[in-house]
Design a protein around this motif. Structure first.
Motif, PDB file in Angstrom:
ATOM      1  N   THR A  32       0.964  -0.722  -0.279  1.00  7.73           N
ATOM      2  CA  THR A  32       0.213   0.103   0.286  1.00  7.73           C
ATOM      3  C   THR A  32       0.766   1.140   0.046  1.00  7.73           C
ATOM      4  O   THR A  32       1.901   1.306   0.837  1.00  7.73           O
ATOM      5  N   ASP A  33       0.302   2.107  -0.346  1.00 10.11           N
ATOM      6  CA  ASP A  33       1.128   3.601  -0.378  1.00 10.11           C
ATOM      7  C   ASP A  33       1.054   4.492   0.649  1.00 10.11           C
ATOM      8  O   ASP A  33       0.296   3.618   1.887  1.00 10.11           O
ATOM      9  N   LYS A  37      -3.887   3.230   0.115  1.00  9.26           N
ATOM     10  CA  LYS A  37      -4.555   2.740  -0.744  1.00  9.26           C
ATOM     11  C   LYS A  37      -3.141   1.817  -1.775  1.00  9.26           C
ATOM     12  O   LYS A  37      -2.743   2.050  -1.179  1.00  9.26           O
ATOM     13  N   GLU A  38      -4.464   0.341  -1.300  1.00 12.94           N
ATOM     14  CA  GLU A  38      -3.779  -0.719  -1.909  1.00 12.94           C
ATOM     15  C   GLU A  38      -2.961  -0.515  -3.529  1.00 12.94           C
ATOM     16  O   GLU A  38      -3.768  -0.231  -4.260  1.00 12.94           O
ATOM     17  N   LEU A  39      -1.833  -0.642  -3.581  1.00 13.20           N
ATOM     18  CA  LEU A  39      -1.321  -0.802  -5.033  1.00 13.20           C
ATOM     19  C   LEU A  39      -0.696  -2.036  -5.568  1.00 13.20           C
ATOM     20  O   LEU A  39      -0.674  -2.292  -7.198  1.00 13.20           O
ATOM     21  N   MET A  40      -0.899  -2.817  -4.717  1.00 11.61           N
ATOM     22  CA  MET A  40      -0.264  -4.344  -5.363  1.00 11.61           C
ATOM     23  C   MET A  40      -0.680  -5.294  -4.167  1.00 11.61           C
ATOM     24  O   MET A  40      -0.347  -5.382  -2.949  1.00 11.61           O
ATOM     25  N   LEU A  63       7.196  -1.191  -9.515  1.00 12.00           N
ATOM     26  CA  LEU A  63       6.287   0.160  -9.004  1.00 12.00           C
ATOM     27  C   LEU A  63       7.255   0.699  -8.010  1.00 12.00           C
ATOM     28  O   LEU A  63       7.011   2.029  -7.611  1.00 12.00           O
ATOM     29  N   VAL A  67       6.995   4.040  -5.938  1.00 13.23           N
ATOM     30  CA  VAL A  67       6.436   4.966  -4.937  1.00 13.23           C
ATOM     31  C   VAL A  67       8.155   5.432  -3.932  1.00 13.23           C
ATOM     32  O   VAL A  67       9.096   4.737  -4.442  1.00 13.23           O
ATOM     33  N   CYS A  70       6.714   3.209   0.827  1.00  8.85           N
ATOM     34  CA  CYS A  70       5.285   2.152   1.570  1.00  8.85           C
ATOM     35  C   CYS A  70       5.489   1.372   2.120  1.00  8.85           C
ATOM     36  O   CYS A  70       5.276   1.297   3.417  1.00  8.85           O
TER      37      CYS A  70
END
Length: 83
Positions: A32-33, A37-40, A63, A67, A70
């Protein structure tokens, strides 16, 4: 199952993921960032290492370049004591 979270900078992300996969008792990894927010997110099942993990590691590498900070949340399989 137990959960554990790590805050990490993007440049260290790929190495940390590789370390976690090598431990072998990981069921799922979510990235998550800093705003949450879920990124992967990807599951890791027994036997799904090597060829199938390579594309995931490539995506994590891309990714990581994008970023800053995270969080990695890891779901671990609980170890059962055999007494």
């Amino acid at each position: 199952m137990t959960k554990e979270s790590f805050s990490i900078h993007g440049e260290n992300l790929l190495n940390k993921i590789k370390e976690l996969i090598a431990e072998g008792n990981i069921r799922k990894i979510t990235i998550t960032d800093k705003s949450g927010k879920e990124l992967m997110s990807f599951p890791l099942t027994i036997g799904v290492v090597g060829v199938l993990v390579a594309p995931v590691l490539a995506a994590i590498g891309a990714l990581a370049a994008l970023v800053g900070e995270c969080t990695i949340t890891v779901e671990r399989e609980e170890q059962q004591n055999k007494s």
